[in-house]
Design a protein around this motif. Structure first.
Motif, short mmCIF file in Angstrom:
data_model
loop_
_atom_site.label_atom_id
_atom_site.label_comp_id
_atom_site.label_asym_id
_atom_site.label_seq_id
_atom_site.Cartn_x
_atom_site.Cartn_y
_atom_site.Cartn_z
N PHE A 241 23.38 -29.15 6.04
CA PHE A 241 24.08 -28.01 5.48
C PHE A 241 24.22 -28.14 3.97
CE2 PHE A 241 27.15 -31.12 6.89
CZ PHE A 241 28.09 -31.20 5.88
N GLU A 242 24.59 -27.05 3.35
CA GLU A 242 24.83 -27.02 1.92
C GLU A 242 26.34 -27.10 1.71
OE1 GLU A 242 23.51 -24.16 -1.83
OE2 GLU A 242 22.79 -23.72 0.19
N ASP A 243 26.77 -28.02 0.86
CA ASP A 243 28.20 -28.22 0.60
C ASP A 243 28.49 -27.73 -0.82
OD1 ASP A 243 30.72 -29.28 -0.19
OD2 ASP A 243 30.56 -30.83 1.35
N ASP A 244 29.13 -26.57 -0.92
CA ASP A 244 29.44 -26.00 -2.24
C ASP A 244 30.49 -26.81 -2.99
OD1 ASP A 244 27.58 -23.94 -1.92
OD2 ASP A 244 29.05 -22.63 -0.95
N ASN A 245 31.44 -27.42 -2.26
CA ASN A 245 32.48 -28.21 -2.91
C ASN A 245 31.91 -29.45 -3.61
OD1 ASN A 245 34.63 -26.52 -2.15
ND2 ASN A 245 34.78 -27.52 -0.17
N LEU A 246 30.95 -30.13 -2.96
CA LEU A 246 30.34 -31.31 -3.56
C LEU A 246 29.07 -30.97 -4.33
CD1 LEU A 246 30.71 -34.04 -0.78
CD2 LEU A 246 31.87 -33.95 -2.98
N ASP A 247 28.66 -29.70 -4.30
CA ASP A 247 27.45 -29.24 -4.97
C ASP A 247 26.23 -30.07 -4.57
OD1 ASP A 247 26.09 -27.44 -6.61
OD2 ASP A 247 26.30 -28.71 -8.39
N CYS A 248 26.02 -30.12 -3.25
CA CYS A 248 24.91 -30.92 -2.72
C CYS A 248 24.45 -30.37 -1.38
CB CYS A 248 25.33 -32.37 -2.57
SG CYS A 248 26.52 -32.69 -1.23
N TYR A 249 23.33 -30.88 -0.95
CA TYR A 249 22.89 -30.70 0.43
C TYR A 249 23.33 -31.95 1.17
CZ TYR A 249 19.90 -27.14 -1.62
OH TYR A 249 19.43 -26.05 -2.30
N THR A 250 23.71 -31.79 2.42
CA THR A 250 24.17 -32.92 3.21
C THR A 250 23.44 -32.94 4.55
OG1 THR A 250 26.38 -32.79 2.22
CG2 THR A 250 26.19 -33.99 4.28
N VAL A 251 23.08 -34.13 4.97
CA VAL A 251 22.51 -34.34 6.30
C VAL A 251 23.34 -35.44 6.97
CG1 VAL A 251 20.49 -35.09 7.61
CG2 VAL A 251 20.19 -33.66 5.58
N ILE A 252 23.76 -35.17 8.21
CA ILE A 252 24.47 -36.17 9.01
C ILE A 252 23.65 -36.39 10.27
CG2 ILE A 252 26.60 -36.79 10.21
CD1 ILE A 252 28.06 -34.71 8.41
N LYS A 253 23.36 -37.65 10.56
CA LYS A 253 22.62 -38.00 11.77
C LYS A 253 23.45 -39.00 12.57
CE LYS A 253 18.42 -37.83 9.02
NZ LYS A 253 17.47 -38.64 8.28
N LYS A 254 23.50 -38.76 13.88
CA LYS A 254 24.14 -39.71 14.79
C LYS A 254 23.08 -40.23 15.74
CE LYS A 254 27.72 -40.67 18.10
NZ LYS A 254 28.56 -40.15 19.14
N VAL A 255 22.96 -41.54 15.81
CA VAL A 255 21.97 -42.18 16.66
C VAL A 255 22.51 -42.27 18.08
CG1 VAL A 255 20.64 -44.29 17.05
CG2 VAL A 255 21.11 -43.53 14.70
N ASN A 256 21.80 -41.66 19.02
CA ASN A 256 22.19 -41.74 20.43
C ASN A 256 21.40 -42.80 21.18
OD1 ASN A 256 24.12 -39.68 20.26
ND2 ASN A 256 22.57 -38.12 20.56
N SER A 257 20.15 -43.00 20.78
CA SER A 257 19.30 -43.98 21.45
C SER A 257 18.28 -44.52 20.46
CB SER A 257 18.60 -43.30 22.63
OG SER A 257 17.70 -44.17 23.25
N ILE A 258 18.12 -45.86 20.46
CA ILE A 258 17.18 -46.51 19.56
C ILE A 258 16.52 -47.65 20.33
CG2 ILE A 258 18.99 -48.00 18.60
CD1 ILE A 258 17.58 -47.83 15.87
N ASP A 259 15.23 -47.91 20.06
CA ASP A 259 14.52 -48.94 20.83
C ASP A 259 15.06 -50.34 20.56
OD1 ASP A 259 13.39 -49.27 18.31
OD2 ASP A 259 11.33 -48.97 18.97
#
Length: 178
Positions: free
Chosen positions: A22-40
């Motif tokens: 998403f785009e965060d107007d307060n921080l003037d940035c684009y943000t990506v949040i990832k949560k890992v559910n499964s990893i080898d």
């Protein structure tokens, strides 16, 4: 110069994850949040002589891509959303490809800050930046931007004044990751 897409950055070996961009107007940035559910297998990195688990099931990756800046901040967080490590990419630009999502053009230089190693700060890949200039993969102007950005960031880190590093990441994820 390498173009990297945040939709697949640092996801090697991850079978299942949830991602929000998403785009965060307060921080003037684009943000990506990832949560890992499964990893080898957990991703372990040796930093400051210590092995640090940066990714395993239940862990998070939070990425800020400030608009108008030449860097992006990636934070690795544990299942309780505690900061483990920061990885700062120095970049030429950030943009959006409407088919592939948010991307950045990497200028090779990186900074790590490791919370579990007494906030050890390290600069990486200066040789790669020099090679890119020598091989005309980047311009002299991009080379100079990379070093000016590095100097600015190291100053902000030492002064504890970078708003993306200083953001309350746990609260940020809890308030924005739905």
């Amino acid at each position: 110069m390498k173009r990297k897409f945040l939709t697949n950055t640092y996801l090697k070996g991850i079978d299942n994850y949830i991602m929000m961009q998403f785009e965060d107007d307060n921080l003037d940035c684009y943000t990506v949040i990832k949560k890992v559910n499964s990893i080898d297998k957990p991703y372990i990195s040796t930093r400051g002589g210590k092995d640090i688990c940066l990714l395993k099931e239940g862990y998070y990756i939070l990425e800020y891509m400030p608009k108008g800046e030449h860097y992006g901040v990636r934070i690795f967080l544990d299942e309780n959303k505690n900061d483990l490590s920061y990885y700062i990419d120095i970049i030429d630009k950030v943009g959006i490809d409407y088919d592939k999502g948010l991307y950045y053009d990497d200028l090779y230089l990186d900074i790590t800050i490791d919370r579990l190693c007494d906030d050890l700060v390290k600069v990486w890949d200066e040789d790669e930046l020099q090679n890119a200039l020598d091989e005309q993969d980047i311009t002299k102007e991009q080379y100079d931007i990379a070093y000016a950005t590095l100097k600015k960031l190291l100053n902000e880190i030492s002064q504890n004044s970078n708003r993306y590093i200083n953001n309350k990441h746990k609260n940020y994820i809890e308030n924005n990751f739905k």
